[in-house]
Enzyme design. Structure first.
Site, PDB file in Angstrom:
ATOM      1  N   ILE A   1       0.795  -1.129   0.189  1.00  0.00           N
ATOM      2  CA  ILE A   1       0.112  -0.269  -0.250  1.00  0.00           C
ATOM      3  C   ILE A   1       1.397   1.237   0.278  1.00  0.00           C
ATOM      4  CG2 ILE A   1      -1.534   1.085   1.557  1.00  0.00           C
ATOM      5  CD1 ILE A   1      -2.077  -1.751   2.469  1.00  0.00           C
ATOM      6  N   ARG A   2       0.478   2.154  -0.737  1.00  0.00           N
ATOM      7  CA  ARG A   2       1.075   3.394  -0.917  1.00  0.00           C
ATOM      8  C   ARG A   2       2.936   3.759  -1.701  1.00  0.00           C
ATOM      9  NH1 ARG A   2      -2.741   7.089  -1.646  1.00  0.00           N
ATOM     10  NH2 ARG A   2      -1.555   8.699  -0.086  1.00  0.00           N
TER      11      ARG A   2
ATOM     12  N   LYS B   1       3.000   1.958  -6.710  1.00  0.00           N
ATOM     13  CA  LYS B   1       2.940   0.543  -7.775  1.00  0.00           C
ATOM     14  C   LYS B   1       1.910   1.245  -8.979  1.00  0.00           C
ATOM     15  CE  LYS B   1      -0.127  -1.571  -5.658  1.00  0.00           C
ATOM     16  NZ  LYS B   1      -0.246  -0.538  -4.045  1.00  0.00           N
TER      17      LYS B   1
ATOM     18  N   THR C   1     -10.721  -1.192 -11.238  1.00  0.00           N
ATOM     19  CA  THR C   1     -12.094  -1.439  -9.969  1.00  0.00           C
ATOM     20  C   THR C   1     -12.481  -1.351  -8.731  1.00  0.00           C
ATOM     21  OG1 THR C   1      -9.826  -2.217  -9.106  1.00  0.00           O
ATOM     22  CG2 THR C   1     -10.648  -3.901 -11.679  1.00  0.00           C
ATOM     23  N   GLY C   2     -11.736  -0.272  -8.400  1.00  0.00           N
ATOM     24  CA  GLY C   2     -12.908   0.133  -7.145  1.00  0.00           C
ATOM     25  C   GLY C   2     -13.546   0.370  -6.764  1.00  0.00           C
TER      26      GLY C   2
ATOM     27  N   HIS D   1      -6.085   9.467  -8.325  1.00  0.00           N
ATOM     28  CA  HIS D   1      -5.518   8.793  -9.459  1.00  0.00           C
ATOM     29  C   HIS D   1      -5.696   9.253 -10.995  1.00  0.00           C
ATOM     30  CE1 HIS D   1      -4.103   4.895  -8.146  1.00  0.00           C
ATOM     31  NE2 HIS D   1      -4.196   4.922  -6.818  1.00  0.00           N
TER      32      HIS D   1
ATOM     33  N   ARG E   1      -3.658  12.177 -12.380  1.00  0.00           N
ATOM     34  CA  ARG E   1      -2.700  11.892 -12.361  1.00  0.00           C
ATOM     35  C   ARG E   1      -2.997  11.783 -14.014  1.00  0.00           C
ATOM     36  NH1 ARG E   1      -1.097   8.421  -7.950  1.00  0.00           N
ATOM     37  NH2 ARG E   1      -1.640   6.946  -9.169  1.00  0.00           N
ATOM     38  N   ARG E   2      -4.402  10.594 -14.606  1.00  0.00           N
ATOM     39  CA  ARG E   2      -3.911  10.689 -15.641  1.00  0.00           C
ATOM     40  C   ARG E   2      -4.541  11.648 -17.209  1.00  0.00           C
ATOM     41  NH1 ARG E   2      -7.566   5.885 -12.663  1.00  0.00           N
ATOM     42  NH2 ARG E   2      -8.809   8.033 -12.806  1.00  0.00           N
TER      43      ARG E   2
END
Length: 182
Positions: free
Chosen positions: A16-17, A20, A39-40, A56, A59-60
């Site tokens: 976690i964190r 990755k 998936t979350g 997230h 950032r994309r």
């Protein structure tokens, strides 16, 4: 897929964190189009989780197309050429347990389906998954079952992926590699 890169399936493991997800995003950054499979589930009642999801998303790159689903195998089979990032398989496995049942429902058919879809995927693929077994054994039966199943999933995926990288403190430690990506 960019012409300078071969199609490679990469399993990106880490705690976690650990960085990755960021590492996987960087590994696919040279692709003009990336399908990001999230998936979350977004729980409106959990502000901390909502902040993580938002970070997230921010950032994309705008050219990345997001698909929010727990049916990862179907997405991979739908288009096995587009560069794809799946983030993350721990959330996918949790959703699978929620659907199948934590007290005896088998996730094996879902795991086998996912692994089969990964094996036939022909584009660049980054699969992000939590690494297990680096801490104490879970105190609950469901926690131990999750850990056992995630460990099995990671092992099966490591066998069919050309590359496996463990991200520690944001840095890649290569477990299995090819010359196509570095």
């Amino acid at each position: 897929m960019s012409e300078s890169r071969q199609a490679v399936r990469t399993l990106v493991l880490g705690g976690i964190r650990s960085g990755k997800s960021r590492w996987a995003e960087t590994a696919l950054a040279d692709e003009s189009v990336v399908r990001y499979v999230a998936t979350g589930a977004l729980a409106d009642s959990d502000p901390s989780w909502a902040r993580r999801v938002a970070a997230h998303r921010e950032r994309r790159p705008e050219s990345w197309r997001t698909v929010e689903t727990d049916d990862v195998a179907a997405v991979l089979r739908d288009d096995s050429v587009t560069a794809t990032m799946v983030d993350d398989l721990g959330s996918w496995l949790t959703a699978t347990f929620d659907r199948r049942g934590w007290d005896g429902g088998s996730v094996t058919p879902d795991v086998d389906d996912l692994v089969g879809a990964v094996e036939t995927f022909t584009g660049r693929l980054a699969l992000v998954s939590p690494e297990v077994g680096l801490t104490v054994v879970a105190a609950t039966a469901s926690g131990r079952r999750f850990t056992d199943e995630l460990g099995t999933l990671n092992q099966k995926l490591a066998q069919c992926c050309e590359q496996v990288v463990l991200v520690v403190a944001g840095l890649p430690v290569w477990v299995k590699s090819t010359k196509a990506l570095s």
